[in-house]
Design a protein around this motif. Structure first.
Motif, PDB file in Angstrom:
ATOM      1  N   GLU A   5       2.837   7.481   5.828  1.00 59.12           N
ATOM      2  CA  GLU A   5       2.318   6.167   6.217  1.00 59.12           C
ATOM      3  C   GLU A   5       2.001   6.108   7.705  1.00 59.12           C
ATOM      4  N   HIS A  48      -6.390   1.920   7.514  1.00 56.96           N
ATOM      5  CA  HIS A  48      -5.142   2.565   7.069  1.00 56.96           C
ATOM      6  C   HIS A  48      -5.315   3.132   5.652  1.00 56.96           C
ATOM      7  N   GLU A  49      -5.896   2.340   4.757  1.00 55.52           N
ATOM      8  CA  GLU A  49      -6.093   2.820   3.380  1.00 55.52           C
ATOM      9  C   GLU A  49      -7.085   3.982   3.349  1.00 55.52           C
ATOM     10  N   HIS A  92      -5.410   7.132   4.072  1.00 57.05           N
ATOM     11  CA  HIS A  92      -4.795   7.802   2.919  1.00 57.05           C
ATOM     12  C   HIS A  92      -5.827   8.663   2.184  1.00 57.05           C
ATOM     13  N   HIS A 128       7.512   3.067   4.927  1.00 53.65           N
ATOM     14  CA  HIS A 128       6.312   2.979   5.767  1.00 53.65           C
ATOM     15  C   HIS A 128       6.594   3.196   7.247  1.00 53.65           C
ATOM     16  N   GLY A 163       0.758  -1.240   0.000  1.00 57.09           N
ATOM     17  CA  GLY A 163       0.000   0.000   0.000  1.00 57.09           C
ATOM     18  C   GLY A 163       0.785   1.284   0.000  1.00 57.09           C
TER      19      GLY A 163
HETATM   20 ZN   LIG Z   1      -0.184   3.150   3.317  1.00 57.60          ZN
END
Ligand SMILES: [Zn+2]
Length: 286
Positions: free
Chosen positions: A200, A164-165, A168, A256, A42
């Motif tokens: 991240e 987490h995504e 973003h 990350h 990711g």
């Molecule tokens: Zn990420």
């Protein structure tokens, strides 16, 4: 988590029945593999967009039959839809306080290969967010990897990945992603990596903000869930991944953050529950 009876998001785009069809010049396997290494788990694929858009000439087409999912896959899809719905509750409650209207992202489920506005991606790259189409891309086989390869089992480990995504996506709405990208374009590789680490870790912190909101406002979490989330955050730290792939740790190549950093920022978001607590760019110590 106990997901029974909870709302499932309508923003799931199911592309699991789609198969690649070769068109035009042909598929650049080298480009895909290169992207695969860079975007493992990711990393924002945008800095490598030029490469991605030049690479493959494939189109994904729906097969005749609709995708037949197993009972286990159906459970995972429902869990994914519940977590996505819960992130919608969280961020549409928090962001207006900062003058931002929460635009809900789509979550694309795919098998194997997928086309995004950021380029074609394979599941080996791990889940990712594409800011150009504001979609999260997820092959649920990653949940199996989390358990089997990374030693992070449990539904909340999976929920952390989604959160987490979505983190973003929040960075995108806040304009942070664009600023960081502009800075990265003007900096060398080491600095660009350092900026990526801060991005991240902030997404990890935002995942923690979500977890707190989900626990307090909707009692989504059960005993042991936080530990599962922390285990997942540290399981996919760069140091751990590098050791698994090359047997040594190269801090300058981190994109990350280390296992310890990822777990720490997730916990910070969880304990504070505010965007301010997630200022990884202003922090002197990560
Ligand atoms: Zn990420």
């Amino acid at each position: 988590m106990d997901i029974r009876g909870r709302r499932q998001s309508s923003n799931i785009e199911d592309r699991r029945g789609m198969r690649p069809v070769r068109t035009g010049v042909g598929l650049s396997i080298g480009g895909l593999l290169f992207l695969g290494v860079l975007t493992l788990l990711g990393i924002n694929p945008l800095p490598f967009l030029g490469l991605a858009t030049k690479a493959p000439e494939v189109q994904m087409q729906q097969t005749q039959e609709p995708y037949q999912e197993s009972a286990q896959e159906a459970n995972l899809r429902q869990m994914t839809a519940v977590v996505l719905a819960d992130t919608e509750e969280t961020w549409s409650a928090i962001l207006p306080k900062y003058g931002i209207n929460y635009v809900e992202p789509k979550l694309v489920l795919f098998n194997g290969l997928v086309e995004s506005a950021c380029g074609t991606a394979e599941s080996a790259m791990g889940p990712f967010y594409c800011p150009l189409d504001q979609k999260v891309y997820l092959d649920m086989s990653f949940y199996v990897d989390l358990t089997q390869r990374f030693g992070a089992p449990g539904d909340f480990a999976q929920a952390y990945v989604i959160a987490h995504e979505v983190g973003h996506h929040v960075q995108n709405l806040l304009g942070i992603a664009q600023k960081v990208r502009a800075l990265q374009e003007r900096s060398g590789k080491v600095e660009a990596n350092a900026l990526s680490v801060r991005m991240e870790l902030q997404a990890d912190c935002f995942a923690g903000v979500w977890a707190r909101n989900a626990a307090q406002s909707r009692q989504l979490l059960e005993a042991g869930d936080i530990d599962e989330g922390l285990r997942a955050a540290s399981a996919i730290g760069d140091d751990r991944l590098q050791k698994m792939s090359q047997g040594r740790v190269v801090p300058d190549a981190f994109t990350h953050g280390s296992s310890e950093q990822r777990a720490r920022w997730f916990r910070r978001g969880l304990e504070a529950g505010t965007l301010e607590a997630c200022d990884t760019f202003g922090a002197t110590q990560l």
